[in-house]
Design a protein around this motif. Structure first.
Motif, PDB file in Angstrom:
ATOM      1  N   PHE A 138       0.829  -1.205   0.000  1.00 26.91           N
ATOM      2  CA  PHE A 138       0.000   0.000   0.000  1.00 26.91           C
ATOM      3  C   PHE A 138       0.866   1.259   0.000  1.00 26.91           C
ATOM      4  O   PHE A 138       0.634   2.186  -0.786  1.00 26.91           O
ATOM      5  N   HIS A 144       1.676  12.517  -9.097  1.00 29.45           N
ATOM      6  CA  HIS A 144       1.120  13.867  -9.026  1.00 29.45           C
ATOM      7  C   HIS A 144       2.210  14.922  -9.225  1.00 29.45           C
ATOM      8  O   HIS A 144       2.022  15.884  -9.973  1.00 29.45           O
ATOM      9  N   THR A 145       3.349  14.727  -8.560  1.00 29.21           N
ATOM     10  CA  THR A 145       4.464  15.667  -8.716  1.00 29.21           C
ATOM     11  C   THR A 145       4.907  15.734 -10.178  1.00 29.21           C
ATOM     12  O   THR A 145       5.101  16.818 -10.742  1.00 29.21           O
ATOM     13  N   VAL A 162      -5.016   6.910  -3.088  1.00 29.93           N
ATOM     14  CA  VAL A 162      -4.759   7.697  -1.870  1.00 29.93           C
ATOM     15  C   VAL A 162      -3.590   8.655  -2.103  1.00 29.93           C
ATOM     16  O   VAL A 162      -3.654   9.832  -1.739  1.00 29.93           O
ATOM     17  N   GLY A 163      -2.527   8.166  -2.731  1.00 28.43           N
ATOM     18  CA  GLY A 163      -1.349   8.996  -2.966  1.00 28.43           C
ATOM     19  C   GLY A 163      -1.650  10.149  -3.911  1.00 28.43           C
ATOM     20  O   GLY A 163      -1.423  11.318  -3.582  1.00 28.43           O
ATOM     21  N   PHE A 164      -2.190   9.825  -5.077  1.00 29.45           N
ATOM     22  CA  PHE A 164      -2.467  10.853  -6.084  1.00 29.45           C
ATOM     23  C   PHE A 164      -3.568  11.803  -5.603  1.00 29.45           C
ATOM     24  O   PHE A 164      -3.428  13.028  -5.684  1.00 29.45           O
ATOM     25  N   GLY A 189       4.553  13.646   0.905  1.00 33.73           N
ATOM     26  CA  GLY A 189       4.591  13.913  -0.536  1.00 33.73           C
ATOM     27  C   GLY A 189       5.683  14.889  -0.944  1.00 33.73           C
ATOM     28  O   GLY A 189       6.096  14.903  -2.096  1.00 33.73           O
ATOM     29  N   GLY A 242      -3.721   2.354  -2.901  1.00 37.01           N
ATOM     30  CA  GLY A 242      -2.544   3.166  -2.604  1.00 37.01           C
ATOM     31  C   GLY A 242      -2.332   4.256  -3.644  1.00 37.01           C
ATOM     32  O   GLY A 242      -2.065   5.409  -3.302  1.00 37.01           O
ATOM     33  N   LEU A 243      -2.466   3.883  -4.915  1.00 39.31           N
ATOM     34  CA  LEU A 243      -2.303   4.881  -5.991  1.00 39.31           C
ATOM     35  C   LEU A 243      -3.335   5.997  -5.845  1.00 39.31           C
ATOM     36  O   LEU A 243      -3.011   7.183  -5.958  1.00 39.31           O
ATOM     37  N   LEU A 297      -5.163  -3.379  -2.970  1.00 44.09           N
ATOM     38  CA  LEU A 297      -4.291  -2.535  -2.134  1.00 44.09           C
ATOM     39  C   LEU A 297      -3.462  -1.595  -3.000  1.00 44.09           C
ATOM     40  O   LEU A 297      -3.250  -0.430  -2.647  1.00 44.09           O
ATOM     41  N   ILE A 298      -2.986  -2.109  -4.146  1.00 45.77           N
ATOM     42  CA  ILE A 298      -2.183  -1.278  -5.055  1.00 45.77           C
ATOM     43  C   ILE A 298      -3.027  -0.140  -5.621  1.00 45.77           C
ATOM     44  O   ILE A 298      -2.623   1.025  -5.598  1.00 45.77           O
ATOM     45  N   ARG A 327      -2.638  14.331  -2.797  1.00 45.26           N
ATOM     46  CA  ARG A 327      -1.789  15.433  -3.274  1.00 45.26           C
ATOM     47  C   ARG A 327      -2.592  16.399  -4.146  1.00 45.26           C
ATOM     48  O   ARG A 327      -2.458  17.611  -4.022  1.00 45.26           O
ATOM     49  N   SER A 350       2.693   1.894  -3.273  1.00 43.21           N
ATOM     50  CA  SER A 350       1.729   2.388  -4.268  1.00 43.21           C
ATOM     51  C   SER A 350       1.357   3.840  -3.990  1.00 43.21           C
ATOM     52  O   SER A 350       1.219   4.654  -4.913  1.00 43.21           O
ATOM     53  N   MET A 351       1.210   4.157  -2.709  1.00 40.35           N
ATOM     54  CA  MET A 351       0.862   5.533  -2.322  1.00 40.35           C
ATOM     55  C   MET A 351       1.971   6.505  -2.738  1.00 40.35           C
ATOM     56  O   MET A 351       1.695   7.585  -3.280  1.00 40.35           O
ATOM     57  N   VAL A 367       4.108   6.040  -5.134  1.00 43.15           N
ATOM     58  CA  VAL A 367       4.065   6.130  -6.598  1.00 43.15           C
ATOM     59  C   VAL A 367       2.968   7.111  -7.023  1.00 43.15           C
ATOM     60  O   VAL A 367       3.168   7.951  -7.901  1.00 43.15           O
ATOM     61  N   GLY A 368       1.792   7.017  -6.372  1.00 43.11           N
ATOM     62  CA  GLY A 368       0.694   7.941  -6.667  1.00 43.11           C
ATOM     63  C   GLY A 368       1.086   9.381  -6.390  1.00 43.11           C
ATOM     64  O   GLY A 368       0.795  10.291  -7.178  1.00 43.11           O
ATOM     65  N   MET A 369       1.789   9.606  -5.266  1.00 43.45           N
ATOM     66  CA  MET A 369       2.244  10.966  -4.923  1.00 43.45           C
ATOM     67  C   MET A 369       3.257  11.461  -5.936  1.00 43.45           C
ATOM     68  O   MET A 369       3.208  12.618  -6.369  1.00 43.45           O
TER      69      MET A 369
END
Lengths: 153, 142
Positions: free
Chosen positions: A133, A144-145, B90-92, B38, B87-88, B83-84, B95, A136-137, A139-141
């Motif tokens: 998790f 965005h950057t 939540v992260g994106f 972030g 996570g993507l 979960l992947i 931000r 992946s989080m 990577v998601g952040m």
């Protein structure tokens, strides 16, 4: 007049690090004690029409009860107690980014029961699912950057 | 079904409140975790130390807790692919929306920010809807 200890060069820098570390520890302990690090409990909180567990509302109530006064006293002072500038969020805008971002974040939170704080606070204690998790989080952040730097957002 | 724990959850919340108090009152910073994490790498060099220190504290908190009492159960029933995706998102999403449960939910609401109220209602509502869709709605069993 006595000179504040953090007026000595180098001491301020170290105090900032120690206080930030302590704040991280307290935040994490609060998440653990409050039940936020257990995704099953988070999902039970979000499951309003099911076997609803409203406990996590009490985490919010407790946190806001203290923070409300912290932010009020901070706003009345020109600087922080260490003499640092207050870094308040620069915008009050309610725009598409805010709403779409919150929608996507809410989808992910509802899928797994993890938000950033509890996920990071579980890295060393809860096994490989949390790693999956958190990576992946990140990577998601990073996505965005990257998208911002490329001018896509 | 998890047991109702209003007292320990309230105590946990108070601890989080003390943390946000340390951050804003001593350091002048918002305890928004998606923002702190972030911008770990993208922040200016002089602005990195406190971020790393906060994240390090957050990471070791379960080890400190475990010195006093056994850690509470962590039950993750979500499959690895989900979960992947989660996570993507939540992260994106955190931000893009400039905050998560800590930044908007705790700090923003405490500052009486309308922007944070909109964000909090949006992610809470969306998360509750997703849970309903998966547990009681048309996507049961996914």
């Amino acid at each position: 007049m006595a000179v504040a200890p953090w007026a000595v060069p180098g001491v301020l820098k170290r105090m900032v690090i120690v206080i930030a570390w302590l704040a991280g520890v307290l935040f994490g302990l609060g998440l653990i004690v409050g039940g936020m690090t257990n995704p099953a409990k988070v999902l039970a909180f979000l499951d309003i029409t099911g076997d609803w567990d409203p406990s996590l509302a009490f985490v919010m109530i407790g946190a806001i009860a203290v923070s409300f006064f912290a932010f009020r006293s901070a706003a009345k002072q020109p600087t922080s107690l260490l003499g640092l500038q207050l870094q308040m969020p620069p915008t009050t805008l309610i725009d598409r980014r805010l709403v779409i971002g919150a929608l996507l974040f809410g989808m992910g939170w509802g899928l797994a029961g993890f938000c950033p704080g509890p996920a990071v606070a579980s890295i060393l204690s809860a096994g490989s699912a949390v790693w999956l998790f958190v990576i992946s989080m990140l990577v998601g952040m990073f996505g965005h950057t990257l998208a911002t730097r490329l001018g896509w957002l | 079904m998890t047991p109702f724990t209003p007292i320990s959850s309230l105590i946990g919340g108070l601890l989080i409140g003390v943390s946000t108090w340390l951050m804003i009152r001593w350091l002048g910073k918002i305890a928004g975790i998606s923002g702190i994490v972030g911008q770990l790498w993208s922040a200016r060099h002089s602005d990195r130390g406190w971020r790393f220190a906060f994240v390090a504290g957050l990471m070791v908190s379960p080890l400190i807790y475990a010195l006093a009492a056994p850690l509470p159960a962590v039950v993750i029933a979500t499959s690895p692919p989900v979960l992947i995706v989660a996570g993507l998102l939540v992260g994106f999403g955190s931000r893009l929306g400039s905050g998560c449960t800590s930044g908007h939910g705790v700090c923003g609401l405490s500052r009486l920010s309308l922007r944070s109220l909109v964000a909090t209602l949006t992610f809470m509502g969306t998360a509750a809807l997703v849970v309903w869709l998966l547990r009681h709605g048309p996507f049961q069993g996914y």
